[in-house]
Design a protein around this motif. Structure first.
Motif, PDB file in Angstrom:
ATOM      1  N   LEU A 137     -31.900  -9.404  -6.547  1.00 36.55           N
ATOM      2  CA  LEU A 137     -30.603 -10.077  -6.415  1.00 36.55           C
ATOM      3  C   LEU A 137     -30.798 -11.588  -6.464  1.00 36.55           C
ATOM      4  CD1 LEU A 137     -28.941  -7.966  -3.531  1.00 36.55           C
ATOM      5  CD2 LEU A 137     -28.337  -7.933  -5.965  1.00 36.55           C
ATOM      6  N   ALA A 138     -31.726 -12.084  -5.651  1.00 36.57           N
ATOM      7  CA  ALA A 138     -31.934 -13.530  -5.540  1.00 36.57           C
ATOM      8  C   ALA A 138     -32.359 -14.139  -6.874  1.00 36.57           C
ATOM      9  CB  ALA A 138     -32.964 -13.837  -4.455  1.00 36.57           C
ATOM     10  N   ALA A 139     -33.252 -13.448  -7.584  1.00 34.86           N
ATOM     11  CA  ALA A 139     -33.766 -13.972  -8.856  1.00 34.86           C
ATOM     12  C   ALA A 139     -32.640 -14.160  -9.868  1.00 34.86           C
ATOM     13  CB  ALA A 139     -34.825 -13.034  -9.416  1.00 34.86           C
ATOM     14  N   ASN A 140     -31.552 -13.406  -9.686  1.00 32.17           N
ATOM     15  CA  ASN A 140     -30.434 -13.480 -10.632  1.00 32.17           C
ATOM     16  C   ASN A 140     -29.182 -14.108 -10.026  1.00 32.17           C
ATOM     17  OD1 ASN A 140     -31.442 -12.001 -13.168  1.00 32.17           O
ATOM     18  ND2 ASN A 140     -32.071 -10.659 -11.514  1.00 32.17           N
ATOM     19  N   GLY A 141     -29.348 -14.671  -8.853  1.00 33.07           N
ATOM     20  CA  GLY A 141     -28.215 -15.331  -8.197  1.00 33.07           C
ATOM     21  C   GLY A 141     -27.075 -14.368  -7.905  1.00 33.07           C
ATOM     22  N   LEU A 142     -27.405 -13.123  -7.565  1.00 30.32           N
ATOM     23  CA  LEU A 142     -26.367 -12.132  -7.281  1.00 30.32           C
ATOM     24  C   LEU A 142     -26.165 -11.975  -5.776  1.00 30.32           C
ATOM     25  CD1 LEU A 142     -27.188  -9.206  -9.752  1.00 30.32           C
ATOM     26  CD2 LEU A 142     -25.699 -11.180 -10.119  1.00 30.32           C
ATOM     27  N   GLN A 143     -24.973 -11.512  -5.416  1.00 32.04           N
ATOM     28  CA  GLN A 143     -24.670 -11.157  -4.039  1.00 32.04           C
ATOM     29  C   GLN A 143     -24.868  -9.651  -3.876  1.00 32.04           C
ATOM     30  OE1 GLN A 143     -21.624 -13.726  -2.359  1.00 32.04           O
ATOM     31  NE2 GLN A 143     -23.655 -14.533  -2.803  1.00 32.04           N
ATOM     32  N   GLY A 144     -24.995  -9.217  -2.631  1.00 34.61           N
ATOM     33  CA  GLY A 144     -25.192  -7.800  -2.362  1.00 34.61           C
ATOM     34  C   GLY A 144     -24.107  -6.928  -2.959  1.00 34.61           C
ATOM     35  N   HIS A 145     -22.847  -7.404  -2.921  1.00 31.15           N
ATOM     36  CA  HIS A 145     -21.746  -6.563  -3.400  1.00 31.15           C
ATOM     37  C   HIS A 145     -21.763  -6.348  -4.912  1.00 31.15           C
ATOM     38  CE1 HIS A 145     -19.364  -9.879  -5.073  1.00 31.15           C
ATOM     39  NE2 HIS A 145     -19.773 -10.590  -4.037  1.00 31.15           N
ATOM     40  N   HIS A 146     -22.619  -7.075  -5.601  1.00 33.74           N
ATOM     41  CA  HIS A 146     -22.764  -6.854  -7.043  1.00 33.74           C
ATOM     42  C   HIS A 146     -23.587  -5.609  -7.358  1.00 33.74           C
ATOM     43  CE1 HIS A 146     -22.035 -11.397  -7.476  1.00 33.74           C
ATOM     44  NE2 HIS A 146     -20.990 -10.773  -7.994  1.00 33.74           N
ATOM     45  N   ALA A 172     -25.971  -4.121   5.150  1.00 32.10           N
ATOM     46  CA  ALA A 172     -25.730  -5.407   5.826  1.00 32.10           C
ATOM     47  C   ALA A 172     -25.766  -6.553   4.814  1.00 32.10           C
ATOM     48  CB  ALA A 172     -26.751  -5.623   6.934  1.00 32.10           C
ATOM     49  N   GLU A 173     -26.450  -6.344   3.683  1.00 35.43           N
ATOM     50  CA  GLU A 173     -26.480  -7.351   2.610  1.00 35.43           C
ATOM     51  C   GLU A 173     -25.240  -7.264   1.722  1.00 35.43           C
ATOM     52  OE1 GLU A 173     -29.243  -9.597   1.825  1.00 35.43           O
ATOM     53  OE2 GLU A 173     -29.684  -9.039   3.910  1.00 35.43           O
ATOM     54  N   GLY A 174     -24.411  -6.248   1.944  1.00 32.16           N
ATOM     55  CA  GLY A 174     -23.218  -6.075   1.110  1.00 32.16           C
ATOM     56  C   GLY A 174     -23.408  -5.068  -0.016  1.00 32.16           C
ATOM     57  N   ILE A 175     -24.624  -4.534  -0.119  1.00 30.19           N
ATOM     58  CA  ILE A 175     -24.926  -3.521  -1.144  1.00 30.19           C
ATOM     59  C   ILE A 175     -24.228  -2.220  -0.751  1.00 30.19           C
ATOM     60  CG2 ILE A 175     -26.806  -2.127  -2.143  1.00 30.19           C
ATOM     61  CD1 ILE A 175     -28.625  -4.651  -1.431  1.00 30.19           C
ATOM     62  N   THR A 176     -23.627  -1.535  -1.732  1.00 31.75           N
ATOM     63  CA  THR A 176     -22.986  -0.254  -1.426  1.00 31.75           C
ATOM     64  C   THR A 176     -23.926   0.895  -1.795  1.00 31.75           C
ATOM     65  OG1 THR A 176     -21.837  -0.369  -3.553  1.00 31.75           O
ATOM     66  CG2 THR A 176     -20.598  -1.088  -1.599  1.00 31.75           C
ATOM     67  N   ILE A 177     -23.705   2.027  -1.136  1.00 31.34           N
ATOM     68  CA  ILE A 177     -24.569   3.198  -1.316  1.00 31.34           C
ATOM     69  C   ILE A 177     -23.717   4.394  -1.764  1.00 31.34           C
ATOM     70  CG2 ILE A 177     -26.282   4.731  -0.250  1.00 31.34           C
ATOM     71  CD1 ILE A 177     -27.175   1.841  -0.069  1.00 31.34           C
ATOM     72  N   ALA A 178     -24.158   5.017  -2.858  1.00 27.52           N
ATOM     73  CA  ALA A 178     -23.481   6.225  -3.344  1.00 27.52           C
ATOM     74  C   ALA A 178     -24.420   7.412  -3.223  1.00 27.52           C
ATOM     75  CB  ALA A 178     -23.069   6.048  -4.800  1.00 27.52           C
ATOM     76  N   ILE A 179     -23.868   8.577  -2.906  1.00 34.43           N
ATOM     77  CA  ILE A 179     -24.686   9.785  -2.935  1.00 34.43           C
ATOM     78  C   ILE A 179     -24.360  10.531  -4.230  1.00 34.43           C
ATOM     79  CG2 ILE A 179     -23.155  11.188  -1.457  1.00 34.43           C
ATOM     80  CD1 ILE A 179     -26.283  11.846  -0.288  1.00 34.43           C
ATOM     81  N   ASP A 180     -25.401  10.698  -5.053  1.00 34.67           N
ATOM     82  CA  ASP A 180     -25.285  11.191  -6.425  1.00 34.67           C
ATOM     83  C   ASP A 180     -25.397  12.715  -6.460  1.00 34.67           C
ATOM     84  OD1 ASP A 180     -25.130  11.007  -9.168  1.00 34.67           O
ATOM     85  OD2 ASP A 180     -26.961   9.844  -9.414  1.00 34.67           O
ATOM     86  N   ASP A 181     -24.869  13.335  -7.505  1.00 32.39           N
ATOM     87  CA  ASP A 181     -25.027  14.777  -7.729  1.00 32.39           C
ATOM     88  C   ASP A 181     -24.596  15.576  -6.510  1.00 32.39           C
ATOM     89  OD1 ASP A 181     -26.203  13.889 -10.052  1.00 32.39           O
ATOM     90  OD2 ASP A 181     -28.248  14.185  -9.342  1.00 32.39           O
ATOM     91  N   PHE A 182     -23.539  15.109  -5.855  1.00 32.76           N
ATOM     92  CA  PHE A 182     -23.201  15.714  -4.576  1.00 32.76           C
ATOM     93  C   PHE A 182     -22.834  17.185  -4.741  1.00 32.76           C
ATOM     94  CE2 PHE A 182     -20.563  16.926  -1.008  1.00 32.76           C
ATOM     95  CZ  PHE A 182     -21.444  16.634   0.014  1.00 32.76           C
ATOM     96  N   GLY A 183     -23.377  18.001  -3.841  1.00 36.22           N
ATOM     97  CA  GLY A 183     -23.081  19.428  -3.859  1.00 36.22           C
ATOM     98  C   GLY A 183     -24.182  20.255  -4.482  1.00 36.22           C
ATOM     99  N   THR A 184     -25.195  19.602  -5.055  1.00 35.71           N
ATOM    100  CA  THR A 184     -26.277  20.359  -5.696  1.00 35.71           C
ATOM    101  C   THR A 184     -27.508  20.442  -4.813  1.00 35.71           C
ATOM    102  OG1 THR A 184     -27.147  18.389  -6.773  1.00 35.71           O
ATOM    103  CG2 THR A 184     -25.526  19.681  -8.002  1.00 35.71           C
ATOM    104  N   GLY A 185     -27.559  19.640  -3.742  1.00 36.25           N
ATOM    105  CA  GLY A 185     -28.757  19.587  -2.897  1.00 36.25           C
ATOM    106  C   GLY A 185     -28.618  20.440  -1.655  1.00 36.25           C
TER     107      GLY A 185
END
Ligand code: C2E
Ligand code: MG
Ligand code: MG
Ligand code: MG
Length: 279
Positions: A137-146, A172-185
């Motif tokens: 993120l820092a190397a590209n000047g991005l914020q967590g929400h990106h 806490a950095e603003g990064i969001t988390i998705a759970i992928d392929d839900f229902g297969t695990g």
């Protein structure tokens, strides 16, 4: 005689195991060479809000084209990279490259809300993972929400403490988390409720079967579950208008699939987004 047959079976089994191990070792050495020769690249697939059709995100997906022009699917080489630990440096490259593309789109004024990147269990287990993400993120000047990170239910193998603290630090950095392929695990619902998540991605297996009662019931149930947990729900693998409409009707928020757009290479993506050409 029974004994001999048994032994023959063992031998055949050993030969087969040997062949599989050899295949894996060969694929791994080809993968290392491909990385050195820069034959891996990313494609990006758009994600839209279903009701408004607004573009919300892009998912970065890894591609490997061999010297003779064949495409090796990630479902084949990602497991090999995971098995060998190569996924850690490879995943760093994916993060850095996806973040650089996000930076480029922001500079051109055509960026969506976020870039989503798939991460493996082995990356989450790596003690340097959090700093790797912050560095990209820092190397590209991005914020967590990106940035959004996509994990799968297979993270259930990690110690709960490690997983919860890592995901919480990322969020806490603003990064969001998705759970992928839900229902297969195999993760339990209580587990899902405990994890700090922002989004559920309904596996495309259920979306594909939406026309059948069974598939529709599962997609609808996962949508309701996600909504009740206060999560965004995204359906993957939307291939036609009828599926899109059915998902809108059941209250699914977002979607991704060939009906919207197939994954595209960087330059095709910039065209698709109508990004102004670089001077
Ligand atoms: P995924 O994260 O669930 O990605 C969605 C897959 O569905 C992608 O396959 C995408 O090309 C495909 N897809 C998208 N829309 C449609 C559609 O409408 N119909 C159908 N039939 N398929 C659709 P892909 O690119 O082959 O990737 C397969 C899996 O490989 C991914 O599943 C992900 O688990 C893994 N993967 C890909 N890139 C990476 C990466 O950079 N890191 C890690 N750790 N895993 C990756
Ligand atoms: Mg994914
Ligand atoms: Mg998926
Ligand atoms: Mg998948």
């Amino acid at each position: 005689r029974a004994k001999r047959d048994h032994r023959g079976q063992d031998l055949r089994y050993a030969e087969q195991m040997g062949a599989e191990a050899r295949d894996r070792a060969l694929l791994l050495s080809e993968l290392r060479a491909a990385i050195d020769d820069a034959r891996l690249y990313l494609v990006y697939q758009p994600q839209r809000e279903l009701r408004t059709q607004a573009l919300v995100g892009l998912e970065a997906l890894l591609r490997w084209r061999t010297e003779d022009g064949r495409l090796i699917p990630p479902d084949r080489f990602i497991p090999v990279a995971e098995h060998s630990g190569l996924i850690v440096p490879l995943g760093q490259w994916v993060l850095a490259t996806a973040c650089a593309t996000m930076r480029e789109m922001l500079d051109l004024g055509c960026a969506p809300r976020h870039m989503a990147v798939n991460v493996s269990v082995a990356q989450l287990r790596d003690p340097g993972f959090f700093e790797t993400v912050r560095g990209a993120l820092a190397a590209n000047g991005l914020q967590g929400h990106h940035l959004e990170l996509e994990i799968t239910e297979s993270v259930a193998v990690l110690p709960t403490q490690l997983l919860e603290s890592t995901l919480s630090a990322l969020r806490a950095e603003g990064i969001t988390i998705a759970i992928d392929d839900f229902g297969t695990g195999y993760s339990s619902l209580s587990y899902l409720e405990r994890l700090p998540l922002d989004r559920i991605k309904i596996d495309r297996g259920f979306v594909r079967q939406l026309r059948e009662a069974q598939g529709a019931r599962i997609a609808e149930t996962v949508t309701q579950l996600g909504r009740k947990l206060g999560l965004q729900v995204l359906a993957e693998g939307i291939e036609d208008a009828a599926t899109w409409q059915a998902l809108v009707d059941m209250g699914c928020h977002e979607g991704q699939g060939f009906y919207i757009a197939a994954p595209m290479e960087r330059s095709a993506l910039l065209d698709w987004l109508r990004c102004p050409a670089l001077a």
